[in-house]
Design a protein around this motif. Structure first.
Motif, PDB file in Angstrom:
ATOM      1  N   ASP A   1      -6.165  51.239  22.771  1.00 36.52           N
ATOM      2  CA  ASP A   1      -6.093  50.314  21.643  1.00 36.52           C
ATOM      3  C   ASP A   1      -4.959  50.675  20.691  1.00 36.52           C
ATOM      4  OD1 ASP A   1      -7.158  52.493  20.108  1.00 36.52           O
ATOM      5  OD2 ASP A   1      -9.142  51.935  20.844  1.00 36.52           O
ATOM      6  N   LEU A   2      -4.714  49.771  19.741  1.00 37.79           N
ATOM      7  CA  LEU A   2      -3.650  49.955  18.760  1.00 37.79           C
ATOM      8  C   LEU A   2      -3.801  51.267  17.991  1.00 37.79           C
ATOM      9  CD1 LEU A   2      -1.258  48.806  17.059  1.00 37.79           C
ATOM     10  CD2 LEU A   2      -2.964  47.741  15.597  1.00 37.79           C
ATOM     11  N   ASP A   3      -5.049  51.611  17.664  1.00 39.89           N
ATOM     12  CA  ASP A   3      -5.276  52.819  16.876  1.00 39.89           C
ATOM     13  C   ASP A   3      -4.727  54.059  17.584  1.00 39.89           C
ATOM     14  OD1 ASP A   3      -7.420  50.710  16.451  1.00 39.89           O
ATOM     15  OD2 ASP A   3      -7.558  51.908  14.621  1.00 39.89           O
ATOM     16  N   THR A   4      -4.955  54.121  18.905  1.00 36.46           N
ATOM     17  CA  THR A   4      -4.441  55.250  19.679  1.00 36.46           C
ATOM     18  C   THR A   4      -2.918  55.209  19.701  1.00 36.46           C
ATOM     19  OG1 THR A   4      -6.388  54.956  21.060  1.00 36.46           O
ATOM     20  CG2 THR A   4      -4.711  56.487  21.857  1.00 36.46           C
TER      21      THR A   4
ATOM     22  N   HIS B   1      -9.307  46.702   9.078  1.00 39.44           N
ATOM     23  CA  HIS B   1      -8.327  47.588   9.736  1.00 39.44           C
ATOM     24  C   HIS B   1      -7.021  47.620   8.940  1.00 39.44           C
ATOM     25  CE1 HIS B   1      -5.760  49.217  12.867  1.00 39.44           C
ATOM     26  NE2 HIS B   1      -6.840  49.494  13.581  1.00 39.44           N
TER      27      HIS B   1
ATOM     28  N   ALA C   1      -3.266  42.083  18.809  1.00 37.94           N
ATOM     29  CA  ALA C   1      -2.588  43.334  18.467  1.00 37.94           C
ATOM     30  C   ALA C   1      -3.268  44.567  19.039  1.00 37.94           C
ATOM     31  CB  ALA C   1      -2.448  43.474  16.956  1.00 37.94           C
ATOM     32  N   GLY C   2      -4.453  44.402  19.598  1.00 36.92           N
ATOM     33  CA  GLY C   2      -5.096  45.537  20.260  1.00 36.92           C
ATOM     34  C   GLY C   2      -5.796  46.506  19.324  1.00 36.92           C
ATOM     35  N   LEU C   3      -6.376  45.989  18.228  1.00 31.95           N
ATOM     36  CA  LEU C   3      -7.099  46.865  17.298  1.00 31.95           C
ATOM     37  C   LEU C   3      -8.357  47.419  17.963  1.00 31.95           C
ATOM     38  CD1 LEU C   3      -7.074  44.703  14.046  1.00 31.95           C
ATOM     39  CD2 LEU C   3      -5.213  45.883  15.165  1.00 31.95           C
ATOM     40  N   ARG C   4      -8.776  48.583  17.514  1.00 31.71           N
ATOM     41  CA  ARG C   4      -9.981  49.188  18.088  1.00 31.71           C
ATOM     42  C   ARG C   4     -11.228  48.551  17.486  1.00 31.71           C
ATOM     43  NH1 ARG C   4     -10.008  55.269  17.167  1.00 31.71           N
ATOM     44  NH2 ARG C   4      -8.367  55.162  18.733  1.00 31.71           N
TER      45      ARG C   4
ATOM     46  N   GLN D   1       1.751  37.696  39.808  1.00 26.32           N
ATOM     47  CA  GLN D   1       0.818  38.681  40.353  1.00 26.32           C
ATOM     48  C   GLN D   1       0.665  38.592  41.852  1.00 26.32           C
ATOM     49  OE1 GLN D   1      -2.819  38.344  38.102  1.00 26.32           O
ATOM     50  NE2 GLN D   1      -1.947  39.804  36.697  1.00 26.32           N
TER      51      GLN D   1
ATOM     52  N   ASP E   1      -1.627  56.482  16.504  1.00 23.60           N
ATOM     53  CA  ASP E   1      -1.719  57.940  16.426  1.00 23.60           C
ATOM     54  C   ASP E   1      -0.522  58.594  17.121  1.00 23.60           C
ATOM     55  OD1 ASP E   1      -4.034  57.809  14.997  1.00 23.60           O
ATOM     56  OD2 ASP E   1      -5.367  58.133  16.719  1.00 23.60           O
TER      57      ASP E   1
ATOM     58  N   PRO F   1       2.297  45.241  20.993  1.00 21.73           N
ATOM     59  CA  PRO F   1       1.647  45.068  22.295  1.00 21.73           C
ATOM     60  C   PRO F   1       2.611  44.401  23.275  1.00 21.73           C
ATOM     61  CG  PRO F   1       0.415  43.942  20.538  1.00 21.73           C
ATOM     62  CD  PRO F   1       1.698  44.414  19.941  1.00 21.73           C
TER      63      PRO F   1
ATOM     64  N   PHE G   1       1.549  49.188  25.033  1.00 24.99           N
ATOM     65  CA  PHE G   1       2.261  48.993  23.767  1.00 24.99           C
ATOM     66  C   PHE G   1       3.665  49.535  23.916  1.00 24.99           C
ATOM     67  CE2 PHE G   1      -2.158  49.179  22.561  1.00 24.99           C
ATOM     68  CZ  PHE G   1      -2.283  48.249  21.543  1.00 24.99           C
TER      69      PHE G   1
ATOM     70  N   MET H   1      -4.449  48.924  27.267  1.00 24.60           N
ATOM     71  CA  MET H   1      -3.373  47.955  27.201  1.00 24.60           C
ATOM     72  C   MET H   1      -2.049  48.634  26.890  1.00 24.60           C
ATOM     73  SD  MET H   1      -4.567  46.019  23.675  1.00 24.60           S
ATOM     74  CE  MET H   1      -3.177  44.975  23.307  1.00 24.60           C
TER      75      MET H   1
END
Lengths: 121, 426
Positions: A89-92, B118, B167-170, A121, A95, A112, A3, A1
């Protein structure tokens, strides 16, 4: 996704851009960060922005247009640039945000991106 | 299918599945879209459908699989209704079908717990979120356990779920480096669930639905993170309590306070396991909150062996505990120890420094206050406090026990029976 990394910088950061004694360090840090992101293939779009004093703010109230000089809020951190990245994902995204030079001096907001509207579309 | 059952039997079967599998089912349903609220809606609808169908068709052999299928169909219908499904539909379908329950090797709940913990989720809502989403405890009860307003708690939970969705959390177990940071909320939630099951939610039908679940999850984390001492501390703490499960009610179902329990009824195997865990945990050299609380239990367990409760040791551990994790419960526990050790006036002062707004509706505070007042010779105070405690007690057995104490206190002419301390250490 997708961000958006919203890169905020301090007044000092903006001042370092053009200071002969510091600009090499300043741009070196950003170039390394941008290069790393580009190589990982996650960047959809991104730009640095001119310093806040070049900014103009427009408002329309009751049909009347007001145009003001600069960003309205006098905060310690100002928008300095942005990137749209495509990561799992958000975690990436966090980072990557943590690697931005301005994360150490000011902040990076990670938001996001809304998915495209179905009609487009 | 089994033979059709009575409505009551079916109700109970549905409730049992709901209670014991709720978190697992939510985890399965949440994995793809990370939309916890939608998963909860779909599962409730599936449960309603189960209550309609099972009395007619009989309880299915695998009620969990039945519920998952029913809930998934509802999710799919909803996705279709919203026109979300596009070219990816066949692939989504295939993945959904892969997500059928796989028996016991399943650690979906653990992933869901770490998702709720998280760092991008408001710290105050992480534990409540785990309790609601993974362990199926309702928002009102969670609000009471956390001493906040139910509406405020509901709002926080709704916001947190929207955040997880958007929010796109893993959704996966965190990497080793991120684990310790999130571990605290997960351990807190497991212990809170244990406490809820211990205090009242686990009924006679399902004596260890929540407490057993909490112990199971703690074991999983101990295996997953063998180097971390706190999961061992938490597991030890819960095992000490579980070891006394059968001793806390007498033959007539009446509540028996800790110091009057028959130690022969305590489960020795669980105690030995708990002591072992606590010792291994101590080797790490970082004495955290759960190790402190387990150590307090260990001291209580040693009373029948040594013949006396080691109050000095308890005092030391409570000081450590408050130093590491100050809480109302820890302050109450320490005050009782101070009173027992011979200084009820200081104990009363300690209890009265706690913020009244937070303890006014907190039953253990009134129980402790009554006990400490009695030790200080303040009988009227002791009687008034126990009355407040009775009004706040929902557990019938504990209520009966407190009423008995009230009668003794109110009736006692000067001579106060100090032998009736409560289980405030739990």
């Amino acid at each position: 996704m997708q961000f958006m990394l919203i890169l905020r910088e301090t007044h000092d950061d903006f001042a370092r851009r053009a200071d002969p004694a510091q600009s090499a360090d300043y741009w070196g840090g950003w170039n390394a960060f941008i290069e790393a992101m580009a190589q990982s293939g996650i960047v959809v779009k991104g730009d640095g922005l001119q310093a806040p004093h070049t900014s103009t703010t427009v408002r329309v109230r009751d049909g009347n247009r007001t145009v003001e000089d600069g960003p309205f809020a006098d905060t310690k951190e100002q928008l300095g640039g942005y990137f749209i990245v495509d990561v799992p994902d958000l975690d990436t995204a966090i980072d990557w945000a943590a690697k931005a030079p301005s994360a150490r001096t000011a902040s990076v907001e990670v938001r996001p991106v809304l998915p495209p509207m179905p009609s487009s579309q | 299918m089994t033979t059709p059952s009575t409505i009551e039997g079916v109700d109970r079967a549905a409730e049992r599945v709901a209670r014991s599998s709720y978190g697992k089912l939510i985890a399965i349903l949440t994995r793809r879209d990370k939309d916890i609220a939608a998963a909860e809606d779909a599962l409730s609808e599936a449960l309603v459908a189960a209550l309609q169908r099972w009395p007619v068709d009989g309880v299915p052999n695998n009620p969990e699989a039945w519920l998952i299928t029913a809930a998934r169909n509802r999710l799919k219908n909803r996705a279709r209704a919203h026109g979300i499904q596009r070219a990816a539909e066949p692939e989504i379908q295939r993945r959904l079908d892969e997500l059928a329950p796989h028996g016991d090797q399943f650690d979906e709940r653990l992933s869901l717990m770490f998702l709720c913990a998280h760092p991008a989720i408001d710290i105050a809502v992480r534990t409540p979120l785990i309790l609601q989403v993974v362990l199926g405890i309702d928002a009102g009860r969670i609000a009471r356990a956390f001493l906040v307003e139910p509406t405020a708690m509901s709002q926080r939970l709704v916001r947190a779920k929207a955040r997880i969705r958007d929010a796109g959390l893993r959704y996966a177990l965190p990497e080793a480096g991120d684990m310790p940071e999130r571990l605290g909320a997960v351990l807190d939630a497991i212990y809170a669930a244990f406490g809820q099951g211990w205090d009242r939610l686990d009924g006679l039908d399902t004596p260890d639905a929540l407490t057993g679940e909490a112990i199971w999850l703690a074991r999983l984390i101990v295996q997953l993170m063998p180097d971390q001492p706190e999961p061992k501390g938490l597991l030890a703490l819960m095992l000490y309590c579980a070891a006394r499960q059968t001793a806390r009610r007498d033959g007539k179902g009446r509540f028996v306070p800790l110091d009057q329990q028959d130690p022969r009824l305590w489960d020795r195997n669980l105690i030995i396991e708990a002591e072992g865990l606590l010792m291994t945990a101590a080797r790490a050299g970082t004495f955290g909150r759960f190790q402190c609380e387990a150590a307090i239990q260990s001291v209580h367990i040693q009373r029948p062996i040594t013949g006396a409760l080691n109050l000095a040791a308890l005092r030391t551990i409570y000081d450590l505990l408050i130093d590491r994790a100050d809480s109302i419960a820890a302050r109450i526990g320490r005050a009782v120890v101070i009173a027992e050790a011979g200084d009820p006036t200081a104990a009363l002062a300690e209890l009265d420094t706690l913020p009244l707004a937070r303890v006014r509706a907190h039953q253990p505070w009134w129980v402790a206050r009554s006990h400490v007042s009695a030790l200080a010779g303040l009988r009227d105070d002791a009687v008034a406090s126990i009355q407040e405690a009775i009004a706040l007690t929902e557990d019938e057995a504990v209520r009966a026990h407190l009423i008995e104490r009230h009668e003794r206190l109110a009736g006692a002419a000067g001579s106060l029976d100090a032998n009736h301390r409560t289980d405030t250490a739990i």
